[in-house]
Design a protein around this motif. Structure first.
Motif, short mmCIF file in Angstrom:
data_model
loop_
_atom_site.label_atom_id
_atom_site.label_comp_id
_atom_site.label_asym_id
_atom_site.label_seq_id
_atom_site.Cartn_x
_atom_site.Cartn_y
_atom_site.Cartn_z
N ARG A 48 54.77 29.24 -2.46
CA ARG A 48 55.11 30.66 -2.42
C ARG A 48 55.84 31.04 -1.13
O ARG A 48 56.58 32.02 -1.11
N SER A 284 43.58 39.71 -1.30
CA SER A 284 44.11 39.64 -2.66
C SER A 284 43.07 39.02 -3.59
O SER A 284 42.16 38.33 -3.14
N ARG A 289 50.98 36.45 -2.59
CA ARG A 289 52.41 36.22 -2.79
C ARG A 289 53.13 36.27 -1.45
O ARG A 289 52.63 36.81 -0.47
N ARG A 290 54.34 35.73 -1.44
CA ARG A 290 55.15 35.65 -0.22
C ARG A 290 55.33 37.01 0.44
O ARG A 290 55.16 37.17 1.65
N GLN A 292 53.45 39.60 0.30
CA GLN A 292 52.21 40.09 0.89
C GLN A 292 51.97 39.46 2.26
O GLN A 292 51.46 40.12 3.17
#
Length: 302
Positions: A48, A284, A289-290, A292
């Motif tokens: 990611r 999360s 994810r990237r 975030q």
């Protein structure tokens, strides 16, 4: 090339209940099934963050095929090595006020399985990376990581080890580039409580004396600390946020650290990226994810 190894992956079945009634009928409020295993979590976060990664893992039975499908759906087509007997374990996590975990056993692996794995790792060359993370399945001795790493580190492959107890102690003889104990794991190895930052760094230095080059300390909500091979000491507080699920947060920290190091070659930036990735995953439901991770990066300071 970065290659991650997961000897005992899992399917993590997580259920949330209003309350748990032992001996009675319980109905879930929410439920999910996700691929698990520390090495796979590292690979997912590396993927990611845009780092090319080769994910090796053992699998068995119909649950192994489900694991393969879930990894492909997550954008990580892993390279699975199949065991003929048993099944990929299912780890059950019950959230009902407090969390209860029931971890499966997984398939029994033997010398032939390790020989196959070693042959897959034999293509790694000087400058490549290998990440060995997680517990060992039944049937394998504590020095398994050490025996896998010895020929690799001897020819210049940089190793990262995230394990505990006797497995980590044995792996130190292979001189890994980085290890990542958390506070309880470090205290267990030190044989005492470590209440101050000075005591944490002293215990980390002991692990360096036994073979580790660099020691990354995962401190949960406190953040992380790093003792480098040159003796530099860095501390990074965790950013503010609400922990949603800490499973995979430490693995995300390893991946973020590696990504930061490979991108910049600077310890401080590697530690910042590690804490940002680990915190983003903790905030999360699963591996962050990237976007975030980058949303937190500027708030992470050494």
């Amino acid at each position: 090339m970065i290659c991650t190894v997961t000897l005992n992956p899992s399917l993590d079945y997580t259920v949330e209940l209003e309350q748990l009634q032992p001996g009675g009928l319980n109905r879930t409020r929410t439920e999910s099934v996700r691929p698990g295993g520390k090495g796979l979590n590292v690979a997912l976060m590396l993927n990611r963050l845009g780092q090319p990664v080769r994910a090796l893992a053992f699998a068995a039975g119909y649950t192994g095929h489900m694991l393969a499908g879930q990894l492909a759906d997550a954008g990580l087509p892993a390279e699975l090595l199949w065991a003929r007997e048993g099944m990929t374990r299912i780890n059950v996590k019950v959230k009902a006020g407090e969390e209860t975990e029931i971890n499966g056993r997984g398939p029994v692996l033997g010398p032939s399985h390790l020989e196959e794995l070693a042959s897959r790792l034999a293509v790694l060359e000087e400058g490549d990376w290998v990440v060995l993370a997680g517990s060992l399945p039944a049937g394998l001795p504590d020095d398994t990581y050490a025996r896998l790493l010895m020929p690799l580190t001897a020819r210049g492959v940089r190793a990262v080890v995230d394990a505990e107890g006797a497995v980590l102690s044995a792996a130190l003889t292979a001189h890994p580039f980085l290890i990542k104990p958390n506070r309880p794991e470090l205290e267990a190895l030190a044989g005492r409580a470590l209440s101050t930052r000075e005591e944490l760094f002293d215990a980390a230095r002991t692990l360096q004396e036994k073979g580790a080059a660099n020691v990354l300390l995962s401190l949960g909500g406190e953040g992380a600390a790093l003792l480098t091979s040159s003796g530099e000491r860095l501390f990074c507080p965790a950013p503010q946020g609400k922990a949603v699920d800490t499973v995979g947060a430490g693995d995300s920290m390893v991946a973020g650290f590696l990504s930061g190091w490979l991108t910049t070659g600077r310890w401080a930036e590697a530690l910042r990226m590690g804490v940002a990735a680990g915190s983003a995953s903790a905030f999360s439901p699963w591996i962050a994810r990237r976007e975030q991770v980058w949303a937190l990066y500027d708030s992470v300071l050494i």
